[in-house]
Design an enzyme around this catalytic site. Structure first.
Site, mmCIF file in Angstrom:
data_model
loop_
_atom_site.group_PDB
_atom_site.id
_atom_site.type_symbol
_atom_site.label_atom_id
_atom_site.label_comp_id
_atom_site.label_asym_id
_atom_site.label_seq_id
_atom_site.Cartn_x
_atom_site.Cartn_y
_atom_site.Cartn_z
ATOM 1 N N HIS A 203 0.804 -1.210 -0.097
ATOM 2 C CA HIS A 203 0.021 0.097 -0.123
ATOM 3 C C HIS A 203 0.861 1.273 -0.068
ATOM 4 O O HIS A 203 0.555 2.449 0.423
ATOM 5 C CB HIS A 203 -1.021 0.012 1.139
ATOM 6 C CG HIS A 203 -1.763 -1.049 1.017
ATOM 7 N ND1 HIS A 203 -2.727 -1.368 2.105
ATOM 8 C CD2 HIS A 203 -2.580 -1.903 0.152
ATOM 9 C CE1 HIS A 203 -3.537 -2.240 1.850
ATOM 10 N NE2 HIS A 203 -3.382 -2.623 0.610
ATOM 11 N N CYS B 127 7.719 18.606 -8.132
ATOM 12 C CA CYS B 127 8.452 17.458 -8.191
ATOM 13 C C CYS B 127 10.050 17.639 -8.666
ATOM 14 O O CYS B 127 10.283 18.438 -9.597
ATOM 15 C CB CYS B 127 7.735 16.546 -9.483
ATOM 16 S SG CYS B 127 8.695 15.128 -10.274
ATOM 17 N N SER C 82 -7.265 -7.167 9.792
ATOM 18 C CA SER C 82 -8.891 -7.446 10.184
ATOM 19 C C SER C 82 -9.361 -8.172 9.057
ATOM 20 O O SER C 82 -10.385 -8.713 9.164
ATOM 21 C CB SER C 82 -9.450 -6.125 10.380
ATOM 22 O OG SER C 82 -9.620 -5.315 9.014
HETATM 23 N N1 APR Z 1 -1.799 -6.865 18.279
HETATM 24 C C1 APR Z 1 -2.440 -7.408 17.470
HETATM 25 N N2 APR Z 1 -3.505 -7.287 16.497
HETATM 26 C C2 APR Z 1 -4.104 -6.007 16.810
HETATM 27 C C3 APR Z 1 -3.601 -5.105 17.942
HETATM 28 C C4 APR Z 1 -2.488 -5.670 18.686
HETATM 29 N N3 APR Z 1 -1.876 -5.191 19.740
HETATM 30 N N4 APR Z 1 -4.261 -4.104 17.904
HETATM 31 C C5 APR Z 1 -5.330 -4.347 16.998
HETATM 32 N N5 APR Z 1 -4.941 -5.335 16.464
HETATM 33 C C6 APR Z 1 -5.906 -6.008 15.197
HETATM 34 C C7 APR Z 1 -7.106 -5.642 15.261
HETATM 35 O O1 APR Z 1 -8.026 -6.786 16.084
HETATM 36 C C8 APR Z 1 -7.617 -5.645 13.654
HETATM 37 O O2 APR Z 1 -8.150 -7.091 13.368
HETATM 38 O O3 APR Z 1 -5.242 -5.517 13.979
HETATM 39 C C9 APR Z 1 -6.268 -5.338 13.020
HETATM 40 C C10 APR Z 1 -6.304 -3.887 12.439
HETATM 41 O O4 APR Z 1 -7.181 -4.068 11.342
HETATM 42 P P1 APR Z 1 -7.549 -2.484 10.476
HETATM 43 O O5 APR Z 1 -7.681 -1.461 11.461
HETATM 44 O O6 APR Z 1 -8.500 -2.912 9.578
HETATM 45 O O7 APR Z 1 -6.152 -2.325 9.837
HETATM 46 P P2 APR Z 1 -5.757 -3.265 8.449
HETATM 47 O O8 APR Z 1 -6.244 -4.731 8.679
HETATM 48 O O9 APR Z 1 -4.184 -3.261 8.582
HETATM 49 O O10 APR Z 1 -6.395 -2.293 7.302
HETATM 50 C C11 APR Z 1 -6.072 -2.772 5.895
HETATM 51 O O11 APR Z 1 -7.042 -1.027 5.089
HETATM 52 O O12 APR Z 1 -7.637 1.238 5.454
HETATM 53 C C12 APR Z 1 -6.823 0.351 4.704
HETATM 54 O O13 APR Z 1 -4.994 0.794 3.795
HETATM 55 C C13 APR Z 1 -5.617 0.580 4.795
HETATM 56 O O14 APR Z 1 -3.630 -1.061 4.850
HETATM 57 C C14 APR Z 1 -4.911 -0.583 5.512
HETATM 58 C C15 APR Z 1 -5.959 -1.583 5.001
#
Ligand code: APR
Length: 228
Positions: A105, A132, A173
């Site tokens: 990303h 740029c 997630s």
């Molecule tokens: N340790 C392990 N897991 C954790 C912790 C922790 N301390 N804290 C939160 N989490 C988990 C949450 O339970 C959740 O499942 O991390 C996950 C975060 O999920 P999101 O907030 O959806 O982030 P992510 O999955 O990286 O999002 C994917 O979506 O918005 C776009 O481009 C953005 O890269 C991002 C993509």
């Protein structure tokens, strides 16, 4: 043995960087369409730069946590290939010492020109009319992949998933494709699959094994088990 590790915002949560969809996540504070889409940038580049300038400052003030450090140790000591494919735009994996890191990303600490596609290390604060350094056009943006845009490295990622012996997902997630579909690709290719997450993700049932807890505890435990 080849290991492919997918990381998400959860691995950086304990370093003080926000996640996206937890209750206090970034998308609860900033509407996605305004700060993480090409249309949003077109409409209000100053707002988008402010958003990423704030995240860049937050990232600069943070440090890798034991989960990042454990993955760097795994890469150094493991007899086999270790690749991190990260959805994160922070540089905590690199600052922990990991070298094979593919930012699908994009990267917060890089900028891109929309006219000539040149990328370069971003300044701490970016403004809409920064020229740029390559073509001088005032069409610069954060080198971050927005919704509706093609993530980086996709062909290479699929090739590595098809030759993986183990696929591990940490701190994501399972909401956003194509990353959320990697576990399917890996298991179809015969890899073992493991999820390490604070709570079961949307795709948890697709993993052969799931462990729940904070990454700073789960990841070092998992790495110690592999290196023993
Ligand atoms: N340790 C392990 N897991 C954790 C912790 C922790 N301390 N804290 C939160 N989490 C988990 C949450 O339970 C959740 O499942 O991390 C996950 C975060 O999920 P999101 O907030 O959806 O982030 P992510 O999955 O990286 O999002 C994917 O979506 O918005 C776009 O481009 C953005 O890269 C991002 C993509």
């Amino acid at each position: 043995m080849n290991i492919v590790i997918l990381t998400g915002a959860g691995i950086s949560a304990e370093s003080g960087l926000g996640t996206f969809r937890d209750d206090d996540g970034l998308w609860a504070k900033y509407p996605i369409e305004q700060v993480a889409t090409p249309e949003g940038f077109q409409n209000n580049p100053a707002l988008v730069h402010d958003f990423y300038n704030a995240r860049r400052a937050n990232c600069a003030g943070s440090a890798p946590n034991p989960a990042h450090t454990a993955l760097a140790r795994l890469e150094q000591q493991f007899q086999g290939e270790v690749l991190i494919v990260t959805q994160n735009v922070d540089d905590l994996h690199e600052r922990a010492g990991s070298r094979a890191v593919w930012h699908m990303h994009g990267r917060l600490n890089h900028a891109k020109c929309q006219s000539c596609d040149h990328t370069w290390p971003a300044p701490a604060q970016m403004q809409p009319d920064d020229p740029c350094p390559n073509c001088r056009a005032k069409t610069t943006r954060p080198d971050v992949v927005w919704f509706g845009e093609m993530p980086y490295f996709m062909e290479d990622i699929y090739a590595r998933l098809h030759s993986a012996d183990l696929f591990v997902s940490i701190g994501t997630s399972g909401n956003v494709y194509p990353a959320a579909g990697f576990v399917e690709q890996a298991s179809r290719a015969g890899a073992a699959t493991l999820e390490l997450n604070l709570e079961p993700s949307l795709g948890a049932s697709t993993f052969a094994q799931c462990r729940t807890g904070p990454a700073s505890t789960l990841v070092p435990e998992w790495v110690n088990g592999l290196l023993r």
